[in-house]
Design a protein around this motif. Structure first.
Motif, PDB file in Angstrom:
ATOM      1  N   ARG A 121      -0.095   4.187   1.572  1.00 14.96           N
ATOM      2  CA  ARG A 121      -0.613   3.408   2.707  1.00 14.96           C
ATOM      3  C   ARG A 121      -0.160   4.008   4.032  1.00 14.96           C
ATOM      4  NH1 ARG A 121       0.451  -2.729   2.139  1.00 14.96           N
ATOM      5  NH2 ARG A 121      -1.034  -2.773   3.852  1.00 14.96           N
ATOM      6  N   ASP A 122       1.100   4.463   4.090  1.00 18.84           N
ATOM      7  CA  ASP A 122       1.611   5.063   5.322  1.00 18.84           C
ATOM      8  C   ASP A 122       0.970   6.424   5.601  1.00 18.84           C
ATOM      9  OD1 ASP A 122       3.286   2.886   5.656  1.00 18.84           O
ATOM     10  OD2 ASP A 122       5.092   3.941   4.976  1.00 18.84           O
TER      11      ASP A 122
ATOM     12  N   GLN B  18      -2.258  -5.917 -10.534  1.00 22.66           N
ATOM     13  CA  GLN B  18      -2.723  -7.129  -9.857  1.00 22.66           C
ATOM     14  C   GLN B  18      -1.629  -7.715  -8.958  1.00 22.66           C
ATOM     15  OE1 GLN B  18      -4.551  -9.323 -13.218  1.00 22.66           O
ATOM     16  NE2 GLN B  18      -6.443  -9.071 -12.056  1.00 22.66           N
ATOM     17  N   ARG B  19      -0.377  -7.709  -9.419  1.00 20.12           N
ATOM     18  CA  ARG B  19       0.725  -8.202  -8.578  1.00 20.12           C
ATOM     19  C   ARG B  19       0.881  -7.352  -7.316  1.00 20.12           C
ATOM     20  NH1 ARG B  19       3.560  -8.636 -13.449  1.00 20.12           N
ATOM     21  NH2 ARG B  19       4.828  -6.834 -12.930  1.00 20.12           N
ATOM     22  N   LEU B  20       0.572  -6.064  -7.413  1.00 22.30           N
ATOM     23  CA  LEU B  20       0.684  -5.166  -6.259  1.00 22.30           C
ATOM     24  C   LEU B  20      -0.465  -5.328  -5.273  1.00 22.30           C
ATOM     25  CD1 LEU B  20       1.910  -1.876  -7.984  1.00 22.30           C
ATOM     26  CD2 LEU B  20       3.244  -3.422  -6.535  1.00 22.30           C
ATOM     27  N   GLY B  21      -1.531  -6.036  -5.677  1.00 25.43           N
ATOM     28  CA  GLY B  21      -2.652  -6.258  -4.775  1.00 25.43           C
ATOM     29  C   GLY B  21      -3.939  -5.560  -5.167  1.00 25.43           C
TER      30      GLY B  21
ATOM     31  N   ARG C  97      -9.084   4.544   0.811  1.00 27.97           N
ATOM     32  CA  ARG C  97      -9.018   3.416  -0.109  1.00 27.97           C
ATOM     33  C   ARG C  97      -8.147   3.858  -1.285  1.00 27.97           C
ATOM     34  NH1 ARG C  97     -14.271   0.909  -3.146  1.00 27.97           N
ATOM     35  NH2 ARG C  97     -14.118   2.907  -4.225  1.00 27.97           N
ATOM     36  N   ILE C  98      -7.249   2.991  -1.714  1.00 28.82           N
ATOM     37  CA  ILE C  98      -6.362   3.298  -2.842  1.00 28.82           C
ATOM     38  C   ILE C  98      -6.907   2.584  -4.071  1.00 28.82           C
ATOM     39  CG2 ILE C  98      -4.017   3.203  -3.744  1.00 28.82           C
ATOM     40  CD1 ILE C  98      -3.105   3.045  -0.753  1.00 28.82           C
TER      41      ILE C  98
ATOM     42  N   ILE D  95      -9.189  -1.789  -7.173  1.00 26.52           N
ATOM     43  CA  ILE D  95      -9.106  -1.389  -5.772  1.00 26.52           C
ATOM     44  C   ILE D  95      -7.986  -2.170  -5.103  1.00 26.52           C
ATOM     45  CG2 ILE D  95     -10.348  -1.339  -3.567  1.00 26.52           C
ATOM     46  CD1 ILE D  95     -12.951  -1.223  -5.259  1.00 26.52           C
ATOM     47  N   PHE D  96      -7.154  -1.455  -4.339  1.00 28.39           N
ATOM     48  CA  PHE D  96      -6.087  -2.123  -3.602  1.00 28.39           C
ATOM     49  C   PHE D  96      -6.674  -2.853  -2.410  1.00 28.39           C
ATOM     50  CE2 PHE D  96      -2.992  -2.160  -0.131  1.00 28.39           C
ATOM     51  CZ  PHE D  96      -2.032  -2.970  -0.712  1.00 28.39           C
ATOM     52  N   GLU D  97      -6.269  -4.104  -2.270  1.00 25.17           N
ATOM     53  CA  GLU D  97      -6.694  -4.921  -1.140  1.00 25.17           C
ATOM     54  C   GLU D  97      -5.444  -5.318  -0.383  1.00 25.17           C
ATOM     55  OE1 GLU D  97      -9.008  -8.126  -2.730  1.00 25.17           O
ATOM     56  OE2 GLU D  97     -10.444  -6.749  -3.659  1.00 25.17           O
TER      57      GLU D  97
END
Length: 181
Positions: free
Chosen positions: A129-130, A153-156, A136-137, A173-175
């Motif tokens: 992210r940084d 899922q816990r990570l988003g 998009r991750i 997909i990371f949100e």
């Protein structure tokens, strides 16, 4: 920068050369890691959850993974329990087209249940992210790999509704969480 390459990927991902978490030392894979990577990845309990890695995972496969940064296609890192501790897993990412970066991770069977995978994946997600805020991750996982599915899922990460590139895998997909005012 081409659609499936990012120049200086490793340097952008690891600006300090490594990452320290509360319990883990994470640094880009080195040629000396190849043998341990083969042993870790060929464990049947690990291989069963990694649909994208060839099986058996050979020394040549390990060398290809280690060489990803030289091709500007991604970077994987060794995960150690402490700065001088044992090699417990692997975490990293690959460039997946013009917009996506795919995160992946695995932990050796003797280290399952110790939350090393969660800690390494969370650290990698933060680094991605940084380093690449405009990308998009994504991640691929089979629902049959329940522990990893729940962790993502816990990570988003959320299922996209689409299939992954690997057999039986789904694309997640990371949100990013909404900013708090």
């Amino acid at each position: 920068m081409g659609a499936s390459r990012i120049e200086n990927f490793r340097e952008k991902l690891f600006p300090q050369g490594h990452c320290l978490t509360e319990r883990l030392f994470i640094q880009p894979l080195q040629p000396a890691d190849a043998f341990q990577l083969v042993v870790l990845t060929n464990d049947p309990l690990v291989a069963a959850g990694k649909s994208k890695l060839p099986q058996p995972f050979t020394l040549a496969d390990a060398q290809d993974l280690i060489a990803l940064p030289h091709q500007s296609k991604g970077c994987f890192a060794s995960v150690h329990a402490g700065e001088n501790g044992p090699f417990v897993g692997c975490v990293g990412a690959v460039v997946r087209g013009a917009a996506d970066i795919e995160m992946g991770f695995w932990v050796g069977a003797p280290y399952h249940g110790k939350r090393y995978g969660a800690e390494a994946a969370e650290a990698m997600l933060g680094l991605l992210r940084d380093a690449f805020p405009d990308r998009r991750i994504v991640a691929e996982c089979s629902r049959e790999n329940g522990a990893t599915w729940r962790l993502l899922q816990r990570l988003g990460f959320s299922p996209s509704g689409g299939s992954g590139a690997s057999k039986r895998s789904q694309l997640l997909i990371f949100e990013a969480p909404a900013p708090v005012d």
